[in-house]
Motif scaffolding. Structure first.
Motif, short mmCIF file in Angstrom:
data_model
loop_
_atom_site.label_atom_id
_atom_site.label_comp_id
_atom_site.label_asym_id
_atom_site.label_seq_id
_atom_site.Cartn_x
_atom_site.Cartn_y
_atom_site.Cartn_z
N GLU A 198 -7.54 6.25 4.13
CA GLU A 198 -6.27 5.53 3.92
C GLU A 198 -5.84 4.74 5.16
O GLU A 198 -4.97 3.88 5.06
CB GLU A 198 -5.17 6.51 3.51
CG GLU A 198 -5.36 6.93 2.07
CD GLU A 198 -4.17 7.65 1.50
OE1 GLU A 198 -3.77 8.66 2.11
OE2 GLU A 198 -3.66 7.21 0.47
N VAL B 259 0.62 5.67 0.63
CA VAL B 259 -0.23 6.77 1.11
C VAL B 259 -0.22 7.90 0.08
O VAL B 259 0.85 8.34 -0.34
CB VAL B 259 0.26 7.27 2.48
CG1 VAL B 259 -0.60 8.42 2.97
CG2 VAL B 259 0.23 6.13 3.50
N LYS B 260 -1.40 8.35 -0.34
CA LYS B 260 -1.50 9.40 -1.37
C LYS B 260 -2.03 10.72 -0.83
O LYS B 260 -1.89 11.76 -1.44
CB LYS B 260 -2.46 8.95 -2.48
CG LYS B 260 -1.98 7.76 -3.30
CD LYS B 260 -3.10 7.11 -4.11
CE LYS B 260 -3.74 8.05 -5.13
NZ LYS B 260 -4.83 7.35 -5.86
N TYR B 261 -2.74 10.66 0.32
CA TYR B 261 -3.39 11.88 0.84
C TYR B 261 -2.81 12.24 2.20
O TYR B 261 -1.79 11.67 2.61
CB TYR B 261 -4.91 11.65 0.91
CG TYR B 261 -5.52 11.43 -0.45
CD1 TYR B 261 -5.95 12.51 -1.23
CD2 TYR B 261 -5.64 10.15 -0.99
CE1 TYR B 261 -6.49 12.31 -2.50
CE2 TYR B 261 -6.19 9.94 -2.26
CZ TYR B 261 -6.61 11.03 -3.00
OH TYR B 261 -7.14 10.84 -4.25
N LYS C 135 -5.56 1.12 4.81
CA LYS C 135 -4.27 0.55 4.37
C LYS C 135 -3.37 0.27 5.57
O LYS C 135 -2.66 -0.73 5.62
CB LYS C 135 -3.58 1.53 3.42
CG LYS C 135 -4.40 1.90 2.19
CD LYS C 135 -3.68 2.98 1.37
CE LYS C 135 -4.47 3.38 0.13
NZ LYS C 135 -3.81 4.48 -0.60
N GLU D 173 -12.35 6.03 -3.06
CA GLU D 173 -11.78 7.19 -3.76
C GLU D 173 -12.59 7.52 -5.02
O GLU D 173 -12.94 8.67 -5.27
CB GLU D 173 -10.33 6.90 -4.12
CG GLU D 173 -9.58 8.08 -4.72
CD GLU D 173 -8.19 7.69 -5.19
OE1 GLU D 173 -8.02 6.56 -5.74
OE2 GLU D 173 -7.26 8.51 -5.02
N ALA E 1 -2.98 11.45 5.31
CA ALA E 1 -3.45 10.48 6.29
C ALA E 1 -2.80 10.68 7.66
O ALA E 1 -3.43 10.54 8.70
CB ALA E 1 -3.19 9.07 5.78
N VAL F 112 0.86 -1.19 0.00
CA VAL F 112 0.00 0.00 0.00
C VAL F 112 0.89 1.23 0.00
O VAL F 112 2.07 1.16 0.39
CB VAL F 112 -0.95 0.05 1.22
CG1 VAL F 112 -2.00 -1.05 1.15
CG2 VAL F 112 -0.18 -0.02 2.54
N GLY G 243 -7.60 10.97 3.16
CA GLY G 243 -6.56 10.54 4.10
C GLY G 243 -7.15 9.72 5.24
O GLY G 243 -6.51 8.79 5.74
N ASN H 126 -6.27 -2.05 -0.87
CA ASN H 126 -6.20 -1.23 -2.09
C ASN H 126 -7.52 -1.26 -2.84
O ASN H 126 -7.97 -0.23 -3.36
CB ASN H 126 -5.07 -1.73 -2.99
CG ASN H 126 -3.71 -1.24 -2.50
OD1 ASN H 126 -3.60 -0.15 -1.91
ND2 ASN H 126 -2.67 -2.04 -2.70
N PHE I 138 -10.05 0.82 -0.80
CA PHE I 138 -9.73 2.25 -0.86
C PHE I 138 -10.05 2.83 -2.25
O PHE I 138 -10.62 3.91 -2.36
CB PHE I 138 -8.27 2.54 -0.50
CG PHE I 138 -7.97 4.01 -0.58
CD1 PHE I 138 -8.32 4.86 0.46
CD2 PHE I 138 -7.41 4.55 -1.73
CE1 PHE I 138 -8.11 6.23 0.37
CE2 PHE I 138 -7.19 5.93 -1.83
CZ PHE I 138 -7.54 6.76 -0.77
#
Ligand SMILES: *[C@@H]1O[C@H](CO)[C@@H](O)[C@H](O)[C@H]1NC(C)=O
Ligand SMILES: *[C@@H]1O[C@H](CO)[C@@H](O)[C@H](O)[C@H]1NC(C)=O
Ligand SMILES: *[C@@H]1O[C@H](CO)[C@@H](O)[C@H](O)[C@H]1NC(C)=O
Ligand SMILES: *[C@@H]1O[C@H](CO)[C@@H](O)[C@H](O)[C@H]1NC(C)=O
Ligand SMILES: *[C@@H]1O[C@H](CO)[C@@H](O)[C@H](O)[C@H]1NC(C)=O
Length: 421
Positions: free
Chosen positions: A211, A45-47, A214, A234, A49, A43, A208, A227, A230
């Motif tokens: 997330e 992290v994109k935001y 994850k 999203e 979190a 996983v 976030g 994933n 999530f």
């Protein structure tokens, strides 16, 4: 003949390989290969979190920036990474603990409502082995499960520890050392080697929060599942955001009346919303009233300060005369905000718009609310609630978590008997 034996050798090699990576019932492998990537599903992290995760060989390295801790998870059946030194259990260090655990979790303790929600989403409920004795959830099936499981206590700091530091050091730990329980999911960083904080309520943005699915999944080697869940959240979030209300932007404020146990209202407070709420409301085309916390001892001053609000999110708690608190009902708000004493033309806009809400629509008889549980994770569903609040001028009753107070929507009480399975 040559072909056949080569084929047989390949087959044998494959069998040996698969045997060496096959996990036993506890998810532990039986041999260690240093060059192997034990976690092909990862996983990222994109935001905003509040945590980060990286993978290397047989280990996952997590930094929880909310609790200020480092978590190192390694595949059960392989050696713990030699370069990592866990903070000793008796350390008096405040914050920045390094904690190590072998994963996947198969017997863990719950003291975190969002972790409970995520564990159900990932379908790993069987890995819950106990809960903290005061831990309560709204989910009917988890309530039922926890009712049948052992309860864990907390240990508090020793006087020796206090004396050494000449100050009160928080030395709370979960009492699991004499059991085969692996760790506790908690709310904040604890000075103990076997608790892991799950903090979606401190994420800085809505996605976030989601997330943290994850994060929890990493403790069960369920990255692929996380994933998938999530990505669905999203995608749905972005599609709801795209369809946000085109009505005039509403202003949303957060406030409470402050009542003491003898029934007297002593003041009214405007609260500052958390960043993710501000962001979520903006994604639903609403504007959060975002000022510093302010207290008023006169209700007219409170009305004046809130006169631009189209929506009030009430955060009051209703004290009980015998101690403890309960969830306010509409009659409590009428009294608490003095609405019934007010001349009609002096009534606040949010009252005429029937737009006073509380986030406790789903609650349990033990005073648990789903605000701490699923709301913290299901950002898409939360944005949908905000969208419904944004697109009406007469109050909505069609929300998952927000209870419309003037329209007297009843609390959706959840108990173990609501568990369908
Ligand atoms: C699985 O393997 C681990 C590590 O080798 C061992 O400690 C554990 O007892 C095994 N569990 C089962 C159920 O076989
Ligand atoms: C926290 O601990 C990590 C790992 O032990 C260390 O590298 C880092 O410098 C520490 N950070 C702080 C702020 O103490
Ligand atoms: C996280 O959020 C909770 C709930 O709003 C708050 O009480 C706590 O202080 C926050 N923690 C941090 C480290 O920001
Ligand atoms: C109730 O408590 C408040 C604050 O503690 C106090 O000021 C007030 O006099 C009390 N009222 C009654 C009726 O006891
Ligand atoms: C929970 O709510 C009930 C009433 O609904 C109340 O009697 C009890 O004191 C509350 N518990 C706590 C810990 O506030």
């Amino acid at each position: 003949m040559i072909f056949t034996s080569a084929f047989a050798a390949t087959l044998l090699a494959l069998l040996v390989l698969s045997a060496s990576i096959t996990a036993n019932e506890s998810g532990c492998v039986s041999s260690y290969d240093e060059s192997r990537d034990y976690f092909p599903d990862k996983v990222q992290v994109k935001y905003g979190a509040g945590f980060d995760i990286t993978y290397k060989g047989n280990a996952k390295y997590i930094r929880n920036s909310i609790s200020g801790e480092n978590y190192v998870l390694y595949q059960c059946g392989t050696p713990a990474p030699a370069n990592v030194k866990a903070t000793p259990a008796d350390s008096l260090q405040v914050g920045n603990w390094t904690k190590i655990a072998a994963v996947p979790g198969t017997k863990i303790v719950l003291d975190s409502a969002p972790a409970s929600a995520i564990i159900e989403m990932l379908g790993v409920q069987d890995a819950v082995g106990a809960s903290y004795k005061f831990f309560k959830v709204t989910s009917p099936c988890m309530q039922k499960k926890l009712d049948s499981l052992p309860k864990v206590q907390q240990n508090f700091g020793t006087s020796k520890a206090r004396k050494r530091n000449n100050a009160l050091v928080r030395r709370v730990s979960y009492d699991i050392s004499d059991s085969d329980l692996q760790w506790t999911f908690t709310t904040y960083g604890m000075n103990d080697p076997h608790s892991f904080a799950v903090n979606p309520e401190n994420a800085s943005d809505m996605l976030g929060k989601a997330e943290w699915i994850k994060f929890v999944a990493a403790f069960f080697n369920k990255e692929a599942e996380a994933n998938k869940i999530f990505d669905e959240i999203e995608t749905r979030y972005k599609s709801i955001q795209k369809k946000a209300s085109t009505e005039t932007r509403k202003t949303v404020g957060f406030a409470r009346y402050n009542k003491v146990a003898n029934g007297t209202i002593i003041s009214w407070t405007i609260e500052q919303p958390q960043p993710w709420v501000v962001q979520g409301l903006a994604d639903a085309n609403m504007k959060a009233h975002n000022s510093n916390t302010a207290a008023f001892s006169n209700v007219d001053d409170f009305y004046k300060a809130t006169e631009q609000w189209d929506v009030l999110i009430d955060l009051s708690i209703e004290p009980l005369s015998h101690g403890g608190t309960t969830i306010p009902l509409w009659q409590n708000l009428l009294q608490g905000y003095g609405f019934s004493n007010q001349a009609k033309d002096g009534l606040p806009k949010f009252l005429s718009l029937k737009s006073i809400y509380r986030s406790d629509l789903i609650s349990s008889y033990q005073n648990a609310t789903d605000y701490n549980e699923h709301l913290q994770i299901q950002a898409d569903q939360l944005l949908e609630d905000f969208g419904k609040i944004a697109s009406t001028n007469s109050g909505t009753t069609d929300t998952v978590w927000y209870r419309n107070m003037p329209l007297q929507v009843p609390v959706n009480w959840r108990s173990p008997s609501n568990c369908q399975s």
